[in-house]
Design a protein around this motif. Sequence first.
Motif, PDB file in Angstrom:
ATOM      1  N   GLN A  94       0.857  -1.179   0.000  1.00 24.90           N
ATOM      2  CA  GLN A  94       0.000   0.000   0.000  1.00 24.90           C
ATOM      3  C   GLN A  94       0.897   1.236   0.000  1.00 24.90           C
ATOM      4  N   LEU A  95       0.889   1.973  -1.086  1.00 25.19           N
ATOM      5  CA  LEU A  95       1.797   3.109  -1.231  1.00 25.19           C
ATOM      6  C   LEU A  95       1.108   4.411  -0.843  1.00 25.19           C
ATOM      7  N   HIS A  96       1.832   5.256  -0.117  1.00 20.03           N
ATOM      8  CA  HIS A  96       1.337   6.566   0.298  1.00 20.03           C
ATOM      9  C   HIS A  96       1.949   7.620  -0.623  1.00 20.03           C
ATOM     10  N   THR A  97       1.099   8.363  -1.297  1.00 23.33           N
ATOM     11  CA  THR A  97       1.581   9.288  -2.327  1.00 23.33           C
ATOM     12  C   THR A  97       2.422  10.424  -1.759  1.00 23.33           C
ATOM     13  N   ASN A  98       2.277  10.720  -0.467  1.00 20.70           N
ATOM     14  CA  ASN A  98       3.026  11.825   0.128  1.00 20.70           C
ATOM     15  C   ASN A  98       4.233  11.334   0.928  1.00 20.70           C
ATOM     16  N   ARG A  99       4.512  10.036   0.845  1.00 23.56           N
ATOM     17  CA  ARG A  99       5.647   9.488   1.589  1.00 23.56           C
ATOM     18  C   ARG A  99       6.816   9.261   0.639  1.00 23.56           C
ATOM     19  N   VAL A 100       7.979   9.724   1.047  1.00 26.33           N
ATOM     20  CA  VAL A 100       9.168   9.623   0.202  1.00 26.33           C
ATOM     21  C   VAL A 100      10.252   8.855   0.941  1.00 26.33           C
ATOM     22  N   ILE A 101      10.955   8.032   0.203  1.00 28.89           N
ATOM     23  CA  ILE A 101      12.116   7.344   0.758  1.00 28.89           C
ATOM     24  C   ILE A 101      13.317   7.636  -0.130  1.00 28.89           C
TER      25      ILE A 101
ATOM     26  N   GLY B 222       6.498  19.168   4.721  1.00 27.99           N
ATOM     27  CA  GLY B 222       5.611  19.006   3.572  1.00 27.99           C
ATOM     28  C   GLY B 222       5.539  17.593   3.032  1.00 27.99           C
ATOM     29  N   LEU B 223       6.430  16.707   3.483  1.00 34.59           N
ATOM     30  CA  LEU B 223       6.447  15.323   3.030  1.00 34.59           C
ATOM     31  C   LEU B 223       6.643  14.394   4.224  1.00 34.59           C
ATOM     32  N   GLU B 224       6.096  13.182   4.121  1.00 35.19           N
ATOM     33  CA  GLU B 224       6.455  12.134   5.068  1.00 35.19           C
ATOM     34  C   GLU B 224       7.761  11.525   4.573  1.00 35.19           C
ATOM     35  N   VAL B 225       8.808  11.630   5.355  1.00 39.38           N
ATOM     36  CA  VAL B 225      10.118  11.164   4.917  1.00 39.38           C
ATOM     37  C   VAL B 225      10.537   9.962   5.759  1.00 39.38           C
ATOM     38  N   VAL B 226      10.822   8.861   5.098  1.00 39.48           N
ATOM     39  CA  VAL B 226      11.306   7.662   5.788  1.00 39.48           C
ATOM     40  C   VAL B 226      12.727   7.938   6.265  1.00 39.48           C
ATOM     41  N   ASP B 227      12.975   7.726   7.565  1.00 35.58           N
ATOM     42  CA  ASP B 227      14.301   8.056   8.087  1.00 35.58           C
ATOM     43  C   ASP B 227      15.336   7.045   7.606  1.00 35.58           C
ATOM     44  N   ALA B 228      16.600   7.444   7.697  1.00 37.76           N
ATOM     45  CA  ALA B 228      17.687   6.661   7.107  1.00 37.76           C
ATOM     46  C   ALA B 228      17.842   5.297   7.754  1.00 37.76           C
ATOM     47  N   ARG B 229      17.644   5.214   9.084  1.00 35.56           N
ATOM     48  CA  ARG B 229      17.818   3.923   9.743  1.00 35.56           C
ATOM     49  C   ARG B 229      16.751   2.935   9.281  1.00 35.56           C
TER      50      ARG B 229
ATOM     51  N   GLU C 199       8.487  -0.084  -1.600  1.00 32.72           N
ATOM     52  CA  GLU C 199       7.264  -0.857  -1.377  1.00 32.72           C
ATOM     53  C   GLU C 199       7.193  -1.377   0.056  1.00 32.72           C
ATOM     54  N   GLU C 200       8.322  -1.817   0.595  1.00 31.27           N
ATOM     55  CA  GLU C 200       8.320  -2.329   1.966  1.00 31.27           C
ATOM     56  C   GLU C 200       7.941  -1.241   2.969  1.00 31.27           C
ATOM     57  N   THR C 201       8.260   0.001   2.663  1.00 29.62           N
ATOM     58  CA  THR C 201       7.966   1.107   3.578  1.00 29.62           C
ATOM     59  C   THR C 201       6.713   1.881   3.185  1.00 29.62           C
ATOM     60  N   GLY C 202       6.012   1.428   2.138  1.00 29.48           N
ATOM     61  CA  GLY C 202       4.789   2.103   1.708  1.00 29.48           C
ATOM     62  C   GLY C 202       5.029   3.466   1.100  1.00 29.48           C
TER      63      GLY C 202
ATOM     64  N   GLN D 182       5.968  10.041  19.473  1.00 27.94           N
ATOM     65  CA  GLN D 182       6.652  11.009  18.621  1.00 27.94           C
ATOM     66  C   GLN D 182       7.637  10.308  17.685  1.00 27.94           C
ATOM     67  N   PHE D 183       8.326   9.304  18.203  1.00 27.09           N
ATOM     68  CA  PHE D 183       9.270   8.550  17.377  1.00 27.09           C
ATOM     69  C   PHE D 183       8.541   7.883  16.211  1.00 27.09           C
ATOM     70  N   MET D 184       7.373   7.337  16.487  1.00 24.28           N
ATOM     71  CA  MET D 184       6.587   6.714  15.420  1.00 24.28           C
ATOM     72  C   MET D 184       6.137   7.761  14.404  1.00 24.28           C
ATOM     73  N   ALA D 185       5.798   8.953  14.876  1.00 25.73           N
ATOM     74  CA  ALA D 185       5.329  10.010  13.977  1.00 25.73           C
ATOM     75  C   ALA D 185       6.419  10.473  13.021  1.00 25.73           C
ATOM     76  N   VAL D 186       7.680  10.464  13.481  1.00 25.36           N
ATOM     77  CA  VAL D 186       8.767  10.976  12.636  1.00 25.36           C
ATOM     78  C   VAL D 186       9.491   9.861  11.882  1.00 25.36           C
ATOM     79  N   THR D 187       8.999   8.628  11.999  1.00 27.39           N
ATOM     80  CA  THR D 187       9.602   7.510  11.252  1.00 27.39           C
ATOM     81  C   THR D 187       8.535   6.794  10.433  1.00 27.39           C
ATOM     82  N   PRO D 188       7.885   7.483   9.504  1.00 27.08           N
ATOM     83  CA  PRO D 188       6.854   6.835   8.687  1.00 27.08           C
ATOM     84  C   PRO D 188       7.455   5.691   7.876  1.00 27.08           C
ATOM     85  N   GLY D 189       6.658   4.663   7.692  1.00 23.98           N
ATOM     86  CA  GLY D 189       7.126   3.521   6.916  1.00 23.98           C
ATOM     87  C   GLY D 189       7.877   2.496   7.729  1.00 23.98           C
TER      88      GLY D 189
END
Length: 688
Positions: free
Chosen positions: A338-345, A378-385, A412-415, A591-598
Amino acid sequence: MVLELREKLQSLLGDDLTIERELGGGGMARVFLAHERELDRRIVIKVILPDVAGAVSAERFKREIQLAAKLQHPHIVPVINAVSAGDLLYYTMPYVDGESLAMRLSRAGAVPVGEAIHILRDSIRALAYAHRHGVVHRDIKPANILLSEDSALVADFGIAKALSDAGGADRGLTTVGLSVGTPAYMAPEQSVGDAVDQRADIYSLGAVAYEMLSGAHVFAGKTAQQVMAAHVMETPAPLQTKAPLVSAALANLVMRCLEKDPNSRPQSADDLLHELDAAVTPSSGTVSVASARGRSRPVAIAASILLALLLLGGGALAFTPKDKLATAMALMRRKPAQLHTNRVIVAPFTNDTGNPKLASLGSMAADWLAQGLSRAGGLEVVDARTAMVTGDVVDKTPWPFRSRDRGKAIAEETGSGILISGTIYQDGDSLRISAKMTDVLSGKVLLVLTPISGPAAAPTKILDALTKRAVANIVQARDPDRVFALGEYSEIPSVEAYDELLKGIEGYFRGDTSGYAHLEKAIAIDSSYPTPVVFLAFSRLYRGDFAIAKKLLARAETLRNVMAPADRAMTDHLEALMRADGSAALAAAQQFMAVTPGSQESPLLLASVALSISRPHTALAALEHVDPDRGLNLAGPFYWTYEAGAYIALGKFRQALDFSRAGVKRFPDERMANSYEESLAALGKWMS
């Protein structure tokens, strides 16, 4: 692309060879027909596709081809030569006037039994000769069996092994998402990456024979993923149910070739030829030694093969699943991402520098660019870890259970609906970094960044310039009217410090303490870099080294203003744990969950904290964000354990038992999952 490849090839061939037309191609090569003027003959040129050629050693490839070129047999299409020129890698062979068995099957369907036996006999003779000379084909399929007048010839001997061996341990084809061989006809042991011998060719020829005689593939109607899984697990329908005119003896021989256990197949092509002769000679009462040999149970064989499914990429890390069979089943059955259009990795950049001192630069570039995008907002950004851990999971997940392209698979694994990828090159004393932004679902390239260049001696300056330019371009491309500022952040650490950080994280995931020294070294190299301080505090605290963790957290506080959001939230969480403040630890985990989408891990962290302070509803809400068939859930039973624990706390014992049993089914060796089922059953609460 094909036209460009043809033009480049023609320029290399010169005037002696003229390309007449393209004959087709597959996942690894394009095939061209050419005319050789000097000898006035036609030859076939097979050009290895650039992404495959880039993953192999040209010299090793040529050496393997030279060995195969020594095969001289009436039913083998010989290899003339192998050439590496510029960035092209190709080999040539004589043109066979006729058609491939694949074309024959596509044109006319099932082959009459007599003709099929003739094709089989010629093919087996070719295999027997090659096997006696130590060459296993590894890619027997209808497209590699050529029909000319009244003979069948086998093509591409040695090519699969040449590609595989030329890949080497550190540049294998799995890194570009390709496996050597054709999954539709691949033996089970070859599918899962085990060592293969001549019996793998016998299995593949059995699959070809089944298709010739029945007119349909042995596992017709399935997707590529399902076919590969079926070769490992499913028993094919008896050939006589699909081709009733085939004699029982011949049908049984074909089915024996398709045994999952190599020991249960004919043991050599010579044996197979003798058995074929016996099967098509009604008066013969021959019983082969192989047919009289005891066989292993098919279910046990399938299970033992599947145990290797997630190890195709090499040695397993600590989070490689213990129960490979159940995990493989989950991979086969899981739903599309399930892909989120506003989430970037930002996937780790491909590092083409060939410089071992810059080995970590690809991960470093992705890390800093992700931090820059996160600060811009402005974007959900998957963190580096998360990207790093997910990349390791992807590397241990074999195709076809994931996308071939590694970056797309991580997305895909991180949506993530948006993928940013790039490549780092070294030209003499200079580095050049290119990057692009792609829509994951459509594959459309949304933005190509102007490459960044600079001296190789100052890679961090180049990364800083890359981050600023990339963030500005990406934000403006999505919203031209937006005004933003990157704000304060830590200076990019040295490559040496980042390299030590990666080694420290790897040590942690191996489950040992070897990473401590690397993290401490990273801190010593760059005292202003907060991430190794926070990660070392995390690993020390969770191992019970509270005094050391307390000192590290005090040091982390001095770097708070330049921390990435994930580091800041984790610091707050660890400090709350040190104070035994459950509510604050929960808030920080949220908060950690909020800043680590995916991330599949941060909801599990939140659930564990919620359960520890008797907040089962909060735990269940967090677990709604978890996909149990992705990420580290493929490696451990935490999801099922926390679900069961939450329902136990709520007094809903039937639901708790359902989840605990699901966890036990997926991870039967894990005591964490077993303990819930055992305790529930012992208490008898599940009966209520």
